[in-house]
Design a protein around this motif. Structure first.
Motif, short mmCIF file in Angstrom:
data_model
loop_
_atom_site.label_atom_id
_atom_site.label_comp_id
_atom_site.label_asym_id
_atom_site.label_seq_id
_atom_site.Cartn_x
_atom_site.Cartn_y
_atom_site.Cartn_z
N GLN A 106 -9.30 -18.69 -50.48
CA GLN A 106 -7.90 -18.84 -50.12
C GLN A 106 -7.06 -17.69 -50.67
O GLN A 106 -6.22 -17.13 -49.96
CB GLN A 106 -7.36 -20.18 -50.65
N VAL A 107 -7.31 -17.29 -51.91
CA VAL A 107 -6.57 -16.18 -52.50
C VAL A 107 -6.81 -14.90 -51.70
O VAL A 107 -5.87 -14.17 -51.38
CB VAL A 107 -6.96 -15.97 -53.99
N GLU A 108 -8.06 -14.63 -51.36
CA GLU A 108 -8.38 -13.43 -50.60
C GLU A 108 -7.69 -13.45 -49.24
O GLU A 108 -7.16 -12.43 -48.78
CB GLU A 108 -9.89 -13.28 -50.42
N ARG A 109 -7.68 -14.60 -48.59
CA ARG A 109 -7.03 -14.72 -47.28
C ARG A 109 -5.53 -14.52 -47.40
O ARG A 109 -4.91 -13.80 -46.62
CB ARG A 109 -7.34 -16.10 -46.69
N VAL A 110 -4.94 -15.13 -48.41
CA VAL A 110 -3.50 -15.05 -48.62
C VAL A 110 -3.09 -13.63 -49.02
O VAL A 110 -2.05 -13.14 -48.61
CB VAL A 110 -3.06 -16.10 -49.66
N LEU A 111 -3.92 -12.96 -49.81
CA LEU A 111 -3.61 -11.58 -50.22
C LEU A 111 -3.41 -10.68 -49.00
O LEU A 111 -2.56 -9.79 -49.01
CB LEU A 111 -4.71 -11.01 -51.10
N ARG A 112 -4.19 -10.90 -47.96
CA ARG A 112 -4.09 -10.07 -46.76
C ARG A 112 -2.76 -10.26 -46.04
O ARG A 112 -2.36 -9.43 -45.23
CB ARG A 112 -5.24 -10.37 -45.81
N LYS A 113 -2.08 -11.36 -46.32
CA LYS A 113 -0.79 -11.63 -45.69
C LYS A 113 0.36 -10.90 -46.40
O LYS A 113 1.45 -10.79 -45.84
CB LYS A 113 -0.50 -13.13 -45.66
N LEU A 114 0.10 -10.44 -47.61
CA LEU A 114 1.14 -9.73 -48.35
C LEU A 114 1.31 -8.32 -47.78
O LEU A 114 0.34 -7.72 -47.33
CB LEU A 114 0.77 -9.63 -49.83
N PRO A 115 2.52 -7.78 -47.84
CA PRO A 115 2.70 -6.37 -47.46
C PRO A 115 1.84 -5.49 -48.37
O PRO A 115 1.58 -5.85 -49.53
CB PRO A 115 4.19 -6.12 -47.70
N VAL A 116 1.41 -4.34 -47.87
CA VAL A 116 0.50 -3.47 -48.60
C VAL A 116 1.04 -3.11 -49.99
O VAL A 116 0.31 -3.12 -50.97
CB VAL A 116 0.19 -2.18 -47.80
N ASP A 117 2.34 -2.80 -50.09
CA ASP A 117 2.89 -2.39 -51.39
C ASP A 117 2.84 -3.52 -52.41
O ASP A 117 2.69 -3.28 -53.61
CB ASP A 117 4.30 -1.84 -51.24
N PHE A 150 -11.64 -2.97 -55.52
CA PHE A 150 -10.23 -2.68 -55.24
C PHE A 150 -10.05 -2.18 -53.81
O PHE A 150 -9.21 -2.66 -53.06
CB PHE A 150 -9.69 -1.66 -56.25
N VAL A 151 -10.88 -1.22 -53.40
CA VAL A 151 -10.79 -0.66 -52.06
C VAL A 151 -11.08 -1.73 -51.01
O VAL A 151 -10.36 -1.85 -50.02
CB VAL A 151 -11.74 0.56 -51.90
N LEU A 152 -12.12 -2.53 -51.23
CA LEU A 152 -12.46 -3.59 -50.29
C LEU A 152 -11.31 -4.57 -50.15
O LEU A 152 -10.96 -4.98 -49.04
CB LEU A 152 -13.73 -4.32 -50.73
N ALA A 153 -10.69 -4.93 -51.25
CA ALA A 153 -9.56 -5.86 -51.19
C ALA A 153 -8.36 -5.23 -50.49
O ALA A 153 -7.64 -5.91 -49.76
CB ALA A 153 -9.19 -6.33 -52.59
N MET A 154 -8.15 -3.95 -50.69
CA MET A 154 -7.04 -3.26 -50.02
C MET A 154 -7.26 -3.19 -48.51
O MET A 154 -6.33 -3.35 -47.73
CB MET A 154 -6.87 -1.83 -50.56
N LEU A 155 -8.50 -2.96 -48.10
CA LEU A 155 -8.80 -2.75 -46.68
C LEU A 155 -9.16 -4.03 -45.95
O LEU A 155 -9.19 -4.04 -44.72
CB LEU A 155 -9.94 -1.74 -46.52
N GLY A 156 -9.46 -5.09 -46.66
CA GLY A 156 -9.88 -6.32 -46.00
C GLY A 156 -11.34 -6.19 -45.59
O GLY A 156 -12.14 -5.59 -46.29
N ASP A 157 -11.69 -6.74 -44.46
CA ASP A 157 -13.07 -6.75 -44.00
C ASP A 157 -13.46 -5.46 -43.27
O ASP A 157 -14.34 -5.48 -42.42
CB ASP A 157 -13.32 -7.95 -43.08
N ASP A 158 -12.83 -4.38 -43.59
CA ASP A 158 -13.11 -3.10 -42.94
C ASP A 158 -14.50 -2.63 -43.34
O ASP A 158 -14.83 -2.53 -44.51
CB ASP A 158 -12.06 -2.07 -43.37
N SER A 159 -15.31 -2.32 -42.35
CA SER A 159 -16.69 -1.90 -42.62
C SER A 159 -16.75 -0.51 -43.25
O SER A 159 -17.80 -0.12 -43.74
CB SER A 159 -17.49 -1.91 -41.32
N GLU A 160 -15.66 0.21 -43.26
CA GLU A 160 -15.66 1.56 -43.81
C GLU A 160 -15.21 1.62 -45.27
O GLU A 160 -14.98 2.69 -45.81
CB GLU A 160 -14.77 2.46 -42.95
N TRP A 161 -15.11 0.47 -45.94
CA TRP A 161 -14.62 0.45 -47.32
C TRP A 161 -15.51 1.28 -48.24
O TRP A 161 -15.01 1.93 -49.15
CB TRP A 161 -14.49 -0.99 -47.84
N GLU A 162 -16.82 1.30 -47.98
CA GLU A 162 -17.72 2.09 -48.83
C GLU A 162 -17.43 3.58 -48.70
O GLU A 162 -17.50 4.32 -49.68
CB GLU A 162 -19.17 1.79 -48.48
#
Length: 182
Positions: free
Chosen positions: A122-133, A38-50
């Motif tokens: 594709q889903v993961e890429r598209v999810l990042r385009k959605l507003p955070v809320d 969940f955190v990784l998906a919220m933050l994207g490819d952020d290396s600090e997700w852990e």
């Protein structure tokens, strides 16, 4: 609809609320994968997700004794993860504003996740385009079949607002998946 934890999970939650460290470790082991995803998906490819996922569990450990009822544990935990993720995103935005770009910054390669399923990519890429809320609601629904009431408690908005945001998120996600960038 409130999700009642399995009997052994309910007992583990109660022992953790009473301060049992082994029960707290068990809860962390049970939820670390889901919270991490969940955190990784919220933050994207952020290396600090852990770090954010770990901070979620630290906050869980510090606050579990004050948890009012064990049957809301899961929504409570995901609310902590959500808030930690949003806090990190806000800090990251501020850091970008005040960090100067150096030529060597462009040389750092982003980590590449090997995912074989193109649709998932594709889903993961598209999810990042959605507003955070909107993205957080889709991600929470992906983790569990939460009720609107549960989602309202996790996100801190009304159930009506959750319904509206979820409708808009699903509509936008569908449009983006079909290639409609508008």
């Amino acid at each position: 609809m409130r999700h009642e934890p399995a009997p052994d999970l309910a007992a583990t939650i109660e022992r953790a609320r009473a301060g049992d460290q082994a029960a707290i470790r068990t809860l962390i082991e049970l939820y670390q994968g889901r919270v991490g995803r969940f955190v990784l998906a919220m933050l994207g490819d952020d290396s600090e997700w852990e770090d954010v996922a770990q901070a979620t569990f630290v906050k869980m450990m510090l606050g579990i004794e004050r948890l009012q009822a064990g049957d809301i544990f899961e929504s409570w935990l995901f609310r902590i993860a959500r808030n930690a993720s949003l806090d990190h995103l806000r800090r990251r935005r501020w850091r970008r504003l005040f960090t100067s770009w150096e030529p060597h910054h462009g040389e750092v390669a982003a980590p590449v996740r090997e995912i074989e399923d193109r649709r998932l990519v594709q889903v993961e890429r598209v999810l990042r385009k959605l507003p955070v809320d909107q993205r957080e609601l889709i991600l929470l629904m992906r983790e569990n079949d939460w009720s609107y009431g549960d989602l309202a408690r996790i996100t801190g908005v009304t159930a009506t607002a959750v319904k509206s945001r979820l409708f808009r998120a699903r509509s936008r996600l569908r449009a983006l998946m079909n290639g409609d960038e508008s």
